[in-house]
Motif scaffolding. Structure first.
Motif, PDB file in Angstrom:
ATOM      1  N   LEU A 401     -43.747 -14.933  -2.220  1.00 42.55           N
ATOM      2  CA  LEU A 401     -42.858 -14.519  -3.302  1.00 42.55           C
ATOM      3  C   LEU A 401     -41.574 -15.334  -3.231  1.00 42.55           C
ATOM      4  N   LEU A 402     -41.279 -16.079  -4.290  1.00 39.68           N
ATOM      5  CA  LEU A 402     -40.142 -16.999  -4.310  1.00 39.68           C
ATOM      6  C   LEU A 402     -38.956 -16.364  -5.025  1.00 39.68           C
ATOM      7  N   ALA A 403     -37.812 -16.288  -4.340  1.00 35.12           N
ATOM      8  CA  ALA A 403     -36.589 -15.741  -4.933  1.00 35.12           C
ATOM      9  C   ALA A 403     -35.699 -16.897  -5.378  1.00 35.12           C
ATOM     10  N   GLU A 404     -35.607 -17.079  -6.691  1.00 36.86           N
ATOM     11  CA  GLU A 404     -34.882 -18.226  -7.233  1.00 36.86           C
ATOM     12  C   GLU A 404     -33.416 -18.242  -6.824  1.00 36.86           C
ATOM     13  N   ARG A 405     -32.739 -17.108  -6.889  1.00 36.07           N
ATOM     14  CA  ARG A 405     -31.293 -17.093  -6.652  1.00 36.07           C
ATOM     15  C   ARG A 405     -30.934 -16.917  -5.187  1.00 36.07           C
ATOM     16  N   ALA A 406     -31.874 -16.452  -4.362  1.00 36.98           N
ATOM     17  CA  ALA A 406     -31.602 -16.270  -2.940  1.00 36.98           C
ATOM     18  C   ALA A 406     -32.134 -17.422  -2.106  1.00 36.98           C
ATOM     19  N   SER A 407     -32.972 -18.264  -2.703  1.00 40.27           N
ATOM     20  CA  SER A 407     -33.539 -19.433  -2.025  1.00 40.27           C
ATOM     21  C   SER A 407     -34.281 -19.054  -0.749  1.00 40.27           C
ATOM     22  N   VAL A 408     -35.141 -18.057  -0.866  1.00 39.20           N
ATOM     23  CA  VAL A 408     -36.015 -17.668   0.230  1.00 39.20           C
ATOM     24  C   VAL A 408     -37.417 -17.415  -0.322  1.00 39.20           C
ATOM     25  N   VAL A 409     -38.394 -17.401   0.603  1.00 40.13           N
ATOM     26  CA  VAL A 409     -39.779 -17.101   0.262  1.00 40.13           C
ATOM     27  C   VAL A 409     -40.232 -15.944   1.137  1.00 40.13           C
ATOM     28  N   GLY A 410     -40.639 -14.855   0.510  1.00 33.54           N
ATOM     29  CA  GLY A 410     -41.186 -13.732   1.254  1.00 33.54           C
ATOM     30  C   GLY A 410     -42.678 -13.921   1.458  1.00 33.54           C
ATOM     31  N   VAL A 411     -43.146 -13.685   2.693  1.00 37.38           N
ATOM     32  CA  VAL A 411     -44.565 -13.815   3.029  1.00 37.38           C
ATOM     33  C   VAL A 411     -45.117 -12.416   3.260  1.00 37.38           C
ATOM     34  N   TYR A 412     -46.080 -12.006   2.427  1.00 41.88           N
ATOM     35  CA  TYR A 412     -46.635 -10.656   2.482  1.00 41.88           C
ATOM     36  C   TYR A 412     -48.115 -10.693   2.848  1.00 41.88           C
ATOM     37  N   ASP A 413     -48.501  -9.805   3.766  1.00 41.08           N
ATOM     38  CA  ASP A 413     -49.905  -9.563   4.057  1.00 41.08           C
ATOM     39  C   ASP A 413     -50.440  -8.608   2.997  1.00 41.08           C
ATOM     40  N   MET A 414     -51.449  -9.074   2.244  1.00 44.97           N
ATOM     41  CA  MET A 414     -51.983  -8.289   1.132  1.00 44.97           C
ATOM     42  C   MET A 414     -53.362  -7.717   1.452  1.00 44.97           C
ATOM     43  N   THR A 415     -53.647  -7.494   2.730  1.00 47.80           N
ATOM     44  CA  THR A 415     -54.941  -6.930   3.106  1.00 47.80           C
ATOM     45  C   THR A 415     -55.226  -5.654   2.332  1.00 47.80           C
ATOM     46  N   ASP A 416     -54.208  -4.808   2.203  1.00 47.71           N
ATOM     47  CA  ASP A 416     -54.301  -3.615   1.366  1.00 47.71           C
ATOM     48  C   ASP A 416     -53.346  -3.813   0.198  1.00 47.71           C
ATOM     49  N   PRO A 417     -53.863  -4.079  -1.013  1.00 48.79           N
ATOM     50  CA  PRO A 417     -52.963  -4.319  -2.149  1.00 48.79           C
ATOM     51  C   PRO A 417     -52.016  -3.168  -2.431  1.00 48.79           C
ATOM     52  N   ALA A 418     -52.367  -1.962  -1.976  1.00 50.69           N
ATOM     53  CA  ALA A 418     -51.498  -0.806  -2.199  1.00 50.69           C
ATOM     54  C   ALA A 418     -50.401  -0.693  -1.152  1.00 50.69           C
ATOM     55  N   ALA A 419     -50.498  -1.479  -0.084  1.00 49.56           N
ATOM     56  CA  ALA A 419     -49.506  -1.391   0.993  1.00 49.56           C
ATOM     57  C   ALA A 419     -49.220  -2.774   1.568  1.00 49.56           C
ATOM     58  N   PRO A 420     -48.609  -3.674   0.778  1.00 55.27           N
ATOM     59  CA  PRO A 420     -48.262  -4.999   1.293  1.00 55.27           C
ATOM     60  C   PRO A 420     -47.308  -4.898   2.478  1.00 55.27           C
ATOM     61  N   VAL A 421     -47.426  -5.839   3.419  1.00 58.91           N
ATOM     62  CA  VAL A 421     -46.569  -5.859   4.606  1.00 58.91           C
ATOM     63  C   VAL A 421     -45.763  -7.158   4.605  1.00 58.91           C
ATOM     64  N   LEU A 422     -44.456  -7.038   4.614  1.00 54.47           N
ATOM     65  CA  LEU A 422     -43.587  -8.216   4.671  1.00 54.47           C
ATOM     66  C   LEU A 422     -43.617  -8.784   6.073  1.00 54.47           C
ATOM     67  N   LEU A 423     -44.159  -9.987   6.218  1.00 55.83           N
ATOM     68  CA  LEU A 423     -44.285 -10.610   7.529  1.00 55.83           C
ATOM     69  C   LEU A 423     -43.051 -11.404   7.913  1.00 55.83           C
ATOM     70  N   GLN A 424     -42.505 -12.176   6.984  1.00 57.96           N
ATOM     71  CA  GLN A 424     -41.316 -12.966   7.290  1.00 57.96           C
ATOM     72  C   GLN A 424     -40.693 -13.469   5.996  1.00 57.96           C
ATOM     73  N   LEU A 425     -39.467 -13.961   6.129  1.00 56.68           N
ATOM     74  CA  LEU A 425     -38.755 -14.613   5.038  1.00 56.68           C
ATOM     75  C   LEU A 425     -38.473 -16.043   5.456  1.00 56.68           C
TER      76      LEU A 425
END
Length: 765
Positions: A401-425
């Motif tokens: 997930l790319l944040a245009e104004r914050a200049s970071v990328v969130g990395v999510y584990d989507m194994t369960d689409p109902a419960a994504p897990v934020l792994l790192q930024l």
């Protein structure tokens, strides 16, 4: 997507220890406020800085070995200009794709009207393959084999839009096919089986007409093209009409982004219409639904120079930009917002539009804990999640997930689409617009569109990340884990706590002028943690009109602070003494002869044998051009004096000045830096002056020049992050055991990637 950044749209202008225990999952993060529903070539090869503290704070606990992405290289887009071409001209990297073998990247460059190419055979040493000139504005690209399918905007006006889809041979740049799209294209997607393409033909609105409100004809559509022999069948183009579906301006759909699942179904977002449509490969509407709204809680909605995540925003329209199929039954939407919305996170929905997961404010709050929150966008759309990429790495489905104004990328584990897990930024260049994942090589690449151009600011970049076992190198500093979300940024001065081992104190500058703060940092954790903050107060209220740039312990449990000042904004230069709670006990005005014009005044403070020394950033009127003052204030006598410090000569454009200073033993250590970033950066030093030579003379007369020697060149440290060399090394602290720490000022993400680097260079001799 390729539109001016300053207009709040997708495209635009430019810009570089030991494993920790498990941190909280995103659900833990949202447990408080929640929501409902010199040469440019320098930037090519940058080894990883192994001495940086690792950042496992954002990782969910797991029994398996931890894996992370780390940035391994950055590629400045001007490197693709041919010899003799103007490398100072604006360029950009917006939408990015990779060849099937994962060895070559291609990206759209709207300002140049070109397709850029990069050889990433060695991902840590990307090489330029040059630009392919195009007759129009490229807005998106997809790749099949070694053929790039480029959406090209050739419109002469908003009311008469036009565009084409080009098929280009990537190696030669030869055009192999061209199809008229009947309007202005935005996004292009390739079916997973390579059998057809879908193009969102947006026919975007003119934001200068009727305050940008819809409808503005002509309406957009989706063009669908079968691939025959690897080339698009122009004669068989299917035009899928989208009118009459959305609740918002149904007569004027503006399709923004398309993605295709393994079953050949096309998902398309109508961002301004706040709607999503699913199409079959023959252009029939399978389903359509409103993107809906979110009740946001725990957000900062006021641009006021404060970081306060306590406000609520009911029924904020999502207005998604990018969309990605997670599987054949679930979609992820990046809720950037455009017209009346922007929900600051992402949403997972099923194929009927039912919300399976809503991130709400949790993503933005995680970004704020890393110091990347863009306070200047609080009253608009916050971090603006815009782009998405999705791929499966070693059996784990990952969403980027790319944040245009914050200049970071969130990395999510989507194994369960109902419960994504934020792994790192991940730290990114300025304004990440597009990303491509290459699971076969364990790589991720981002296209960062903002080209900040001259004045020492960085250029647009493609950044490359590699997956590995172990904890990530970034962040080096976070406030995650505090009882309430503690936003921070623009750290401009650093000091060691004389009584607590491993503890530092920092100040923020005028970027948060309405609430100047002192931060406490625990460097014994990995990453280092901001554990608390106090506001500098005057007469019981936040002390406004301060531009804090330096901090030093006063020996009485409080601190000396210096305010650099800004005459044009009515902010005076001053020396202040505050207690441990930030209450101003003394406010000492600078004598008339020391007042700098504009900015570039006091930049650091240190105490030597009871005398308070202040570093002036640059030469003042009457000083030699290559010397600046170190000013001495005797609190007992209330008298002033100074010496002159010899500065390095600028290696190129810009200036050289002082950033901070700290006393230790027989030496006064200083940060000396230029105002250049990226490849232009040349002077980033730690120097020292013998205390014995600090013999101040009265102001107004001839001042002695102190000897100075270089202790450490900081450029290798700054290059070793794999990113753009950061400009502002503005904090230096030396702990009682002699360990030195430095920190960079991220300018509160204003014309900056928002990246903060806090690191130790070990014990100083």
């Amino acid at each position: 997507m390729a539109r001016p950044l300053l207009g709040g749209q997708d495209g635009g202008k430019d810009l570089t220890g030991g494993p920790a225990g498990p941190g909280p999952s995103p659900s833990c993060y949202a447990a408080g406020p929640s929501s409902r529903q010199t040469s440019l070539q320098e930037n090519l090869v940058i080894p990883r800085l192994t001495c940086l503290t690792s950042a496992a704070a954002l990782l969910a606990g797991a029994a398996v070995a931890q894996t992370s992405f780390d940035r391994v290289a950055s590629f400045a887009t001007p490197l693709n200009r041919a010899e003799g071409e103007d490398r100072a001209a604006e360029s950009s990297a917006e939408i990015i794709a990779a060849t099937d073998d994962g060895l070559t990247l291609v990206y759209t460059d709207s300002p140049l009207g070109a397709l850029g190419r990069i050889d990433i055979t060695d991902p840590a040493a990307p090489k330029p393959l040059g630009n392919v000139a195009l007759e129009g504005e490229p807005t998106s690209v997809s790749v099949l084999g070694t053929t790039a399918f480029v959406a090209l905007n050739t419109s002469e006006s908003f009311t008469e839009p036009s565009g084409a889809l080009l098929a280009l041979d990537i190696a030669s740049g030869e055009e192999r096919g061209r199809c008229d799209l009947g309007g202005q294209p935005d996004s292009v997607a390739l079916a997973p089986d390579g059998s057809f393409l879908a193009v969102a033909v947006e026919n975007e609105r003119d934001e200068e007409v009727n305050d940008g409100a819809l409808p503005q004809m002509p309406a957009g559509h989706v063009a669908i093209l079968t691939l025959a022999g690897g080339l698009p069948d122009c004669a068989g183009l299917v035009r899928a009409e989208l009118t009459g579906l959305a609740e918002v301006a149904p007569e004027d759909p503006e399709p923004e982004f398309v993605d295709i699942n393994a079953s050949g179904e096309i998902a398309v977002t109508l961002q301004e219409n706040n709607h999503v449509v699913l199409l079959s490969r023959d252009g029939q509407v399978i389903a359509d639904f409103s993107a809906g709204a979110v009740d946001l809680e725990g957000v900062d909605l006021t641009e006021d120079g404060r970081l306060s995540f306590t406000e609520s925003q009911p029924q904020r329209l999502r207005e998604p930009d990018a969309v990605q199929w997670i599987d054949d039954d679930h979609l992820a939407m990046a809720n950037e917002g455009d017209w009346n919305g922007g929900a600051r996170g992402f949403t997972v929905v099923d194929r009927e539009g039912r919300v399976v997961h809503e991130s709400g404010a949790s993503f933005e709050r995680a970004v704020a804990a890393l110091g990347h929150y863009p306070e200047g966008r609080s009253d608009s759309k916050g971090v603006e999640p815009e782009g998405l990429a999705f791929a499966t790495f070693d059996g784990t489905p990952l969403l980027f997930l790319l944040a245009e104004r914050a200049s970071v990328v969130g990395v999510y584990d989507m194994t369960d689409p109902a419960a994504p897990v934020l792994l790192q930024l991940l730290p990114s260049g300025v304004s990440p617009e597009g990303a491509v994942a290459i699971p076969s090589r364990g790589l991720l690449a981002t296209a960062n569109e903002a080209d900040l151009g001259g004045d020492g600011l960085a250029r647009a970049h493609v950044m490359i990340y590699q997956r590995h076992e172990g904890a990530p190198a970034y962040p080096t500093l976070t406030s995650e884990g505090t009882a309430e979300l503690l936003g921070w940024g623009a750290l401009s001065g650093l000091a060691a706590d004389p009584a607590r081992a491993g503890t530092l104190h920092a100040v923020s500058d005028s970027a948060y002028g309405a609430e100047p703060r002192l931060f406490t940092i625990d460097t014994t954790q990995h990453p280092a943690r901001i554990t608390g903050a106090v506001t500098v107060t005057r007469d019981g209220a936040p002390a406004e009109k301060l531009d804090l740039e330096g901090i030093a312990a006063d020996g009485q449990g409080g601190f000396w602070l210096v305010s650099e000042g800004h005459a044009d904004e009515g902010v005076p230069q001053a020396l202040l003494r505050v207690d441990a709670e930030g209450v101003i006990a003394e406010e000492i005005a600078f004598p008339e002869g020391l007042l700098a014009e504009g900015r570039f005044g006091s930049e650091g403070v240190a105490v030597v044998d009871g005398t308070v020394w202040v570093a002036m950033q640059r030469p003042a009127e009457g000083d030699p051009a290559d010397r600046t003052k170190l000013v001495a204030y005797d609190p007992a006598a209330q008298s002033w004096g100074a010496v002159l410090y010899p500065l390095s000569a600028p290696a190129g454009e810009g200036w050289v000045g002082l950033g901070d200073m700290a006393a230790q033993g027989d030496w006064l250590y200083l940060v000396e830096r230029d105002n250049q970033a990226g490849a232009a950066a040349a002077t980033k030093l730690v120097t020292r002056v013998p205390v014995a030579d600090l013999r101040p003379a009265p102001l107004g007369g001839e001042l002695p020049v102190v000897p100075r020697e270089v202790v450490r060149d900081l450029l290798p440290d700054l290059r070793a992050t794999g990113g753009v060399v950061l400009e502002k090394v503005e904090g230096l602290a030396i702990q009682p055991d002699g360990t030195a720490w430095l920190v960079t000022d991220n300018d509160a993400t204003d014309d900056s990637s928002g990246e903060t680097m806090l690191w130790s260079i070990g014990a100083l001799d």
